[in-house]
Design a protein around this motif. Structure first.
Motif, PDB file in Angstrom:
ATOM      1  N   GLU A  90       0.826  -1.202   0.000  1.00 26.85           N
ATOM      2  CA  GLU A  90       0.000   0.000   0.000  1.00 26.85           C
ATOM      3  C   GLU A  90       0.868   1.263   0.000  1.00 26.85           C
ATOM      4  O   GLU A  90       0.547   2.245  -0.686  1.00 26.85           O
ATOM      5  CB  GLU A  90      -0.921  -0.014   1.224  1.00 26.85           C
ATOM      6  N   ASN A  91       1.942   1.238   0.762  1.00 25.27           N
ATOM      7  CA  ASN A  91       2.828   2.401   0.799  1.00 25.27           C
ATOM      8  C   ASN A  91       3.494   2.641  -0.561  1.00 25.27           C
ATOM      9  O   ASN A  91       3.667   3.794  -0.985  1.00 25.27           O
ATOM     10  CB  ASN A  91       3.895   2.215   1.871  1.00 25.27           C
ATOM     11  N   HIS A  94       0.915   4.180  -2.850  1.00 26.51           N
ATOM     12  CA  HIS A  94       0.724   5.596  -2.513  1.00 26.51           C
ATOM     13  C   HIS A  94       1.915   6.442  -2.961  1.00 26.51           C
ATOM     14  O   HIS A  94       1.750   7.597  -3.384  1.00 26.51           O
ATOM     15  CB  HIS A  94       0.506   5.733  -1.009  1.00 26.51           C
ATOM     16  N   ALA A  98       1.390   9.619  -5.528  1.00 27.45           N
ATOM     17  CA  ALA A  98       1.326  10.887  -4.805  1.00 27.45           C
ATOM     18  C   ALA A  98       1.722  12.049  -5.706  1.00 27.45           C
ATOM     19  O   ALA A  98       2.667  11.937  -6.514  1.00 27.45           O
ATOM     20  CB  ALA A  98       2.243  10.834  -3.588  1.00 27.45           C
ATOM     21  N   GLU A 279       2.115  12.899   6.513  1.00 24.59           N
ATOM     22  CA  GLU A 279       2.074  11.836   5.511  1.00 24.59           C
ATOM     23  C   GLU A 279       3.255  11.910   4.551  1.00 24.59           C
ATOM     24  O   GLU A 279       3.673  10.893   3.991  1.00 24.59           O
ATOM     25  CB  GLU A 279       0.760  11.896   4.727  1.00 24.59           C
TER      26      GLU A 279
END
Length: 316
Positions: A90-91, A94, A98, A279
């Motif tokens: 998931e990271n 992202h 991003a 984040e």
């Protein structure tokens, strides 16, 4: 009538043989026990190697484990605590999406700066080192002394002069302002001269010249293949140097689309600290892990050539 004399003995008596002696048995040699100083030196070297290994692997381990955590777990748990593999996926997703996928743009810029730049810089350095070793021209040693002077000057000291030159040429905040300085590698020229003296025999070049080959053809067809290990070694040095370059892009660039990955990660880290975007801190951590992967992959692929190049001239 005279008495007759006794006849002499025909042969003399042979001497008595000496008594046989027992053959001595070889005494077994005792293995020398290492002295306390040798044990201490061996233990000290092992301890230093262990500390160097921990120092090298600890940041990578922290990056890998931190990339498997959520933002809350990143700040709420121990840095070396295990995370979740699903969270790592998931990271990464992202990270690549991003800000409109700007991270992939940064990686592409870095590959262009470091990959193409290091390749051309290695070709120029090998050609220059070969010329300094095999060719004779006026002022060769004085010019080589200037090259050695360039080796001793740190790159950060040249950032401001390079910025002023780029401003005069109108190259500030362009791709060429970061790409062009990477083509000059004085340390690579020095290494190339050492490799040329070790790998390229003068007799082979003389035979090529007698067969009618010019200097350029002799370099491309004969010398350059012999210098392949040195070329790979110089490429790895310059590739790592450009990939890790930070201060020069910071001075030259203001457009985020031209940033290399190191400068982009610094922007995210600064945003997390100063602008209250936590984040972005996780993005900087995961992005740092991904940025290390190409360096490891390149070293593993070219490890055989790099090792042979580093031992050039060690045995005559």
């Amino acid at each position: 009538m005279t008495p007759t004399s006794t006849p002499a003995r025909a042969t003399a008596e042979s001497p008595a043989a000496p008594p046989s002696r027992p053959v001595p048995r070889p005494v077994p040699r005792r293995r020398k026990r290492p002295t306390p100083s040798a044990l201490l030196s061996r233990t000290g070297v092992t301890a230093l190697l262990g500390l160097a290994t921990v120092y090298t692997l600890a940041p990578l381990t922290w990056l890998l484990l931190s990339s498997t955590k959520s933002r809350d777990d990143l700040f709420g748990t121990n840095g070396f605590a295990l995370g979740d593999e699903v969270r790592l996926t998931e990271n990464l997703g992202h990270l690549f999406t991003a800000d409109g996928g700007v991270y992939l743009r940064w990686v592409a810029n870095t590959v262009a700066y470091a990959g193409v730049g290091a390749l051309l810089a290695s070709v120029f350095a090998v050609a220059a080192g070969y010329a300094f070793d095999k060719l004779a021209f006026p002022g060769k040693e004085r010019l080589f002394s200037l090259v050695l002077l360039g080796v001793m000057v740190p790159g950060t000291a040249l950032a401001i002069p390079l910025y002023l030159l780029a401003a005069e040429a109108g190259l500030v905040n362009t791709f060429w302002s970061v790409f062009t300085p990477g083509l000059v590698f004085p340390f690579g020229v020095y290494l190339a001269r050492v490799f040329s003296a070790s790998y390229v025999p003068d007799e082979v070049l003389e035979a090529a010249r007698m067969d009618g080959a010019g200097e350029f053809r002799a370099f491309c067809r004969i010398a350059f293949p012999m210098l392949a290990p040195g070329f790979v070694t110089i490429f790895l040095f310059q590739f790592t140097q450009i990939w890790n370059s930070f201060f020069l892009p910071l001075v030259m660039l203001s457009d985020q689309d031209l940033y290399p990955v190191n400068l982009g990660l610094y922007v995210w880290y600064s945003s997390a600290l100063s602008q209250g975007h936590p984040e972005d801190y996780l993005l900087a951590v995961v992005g740092s892990l991904v940025a290390v992967a190409p360096l490891i992959a390149v070293f593993l692929m070219l490890q055989r050539f790099w090792k042979s190049g580093m031992t050039a001239g060690a045995v005559k």
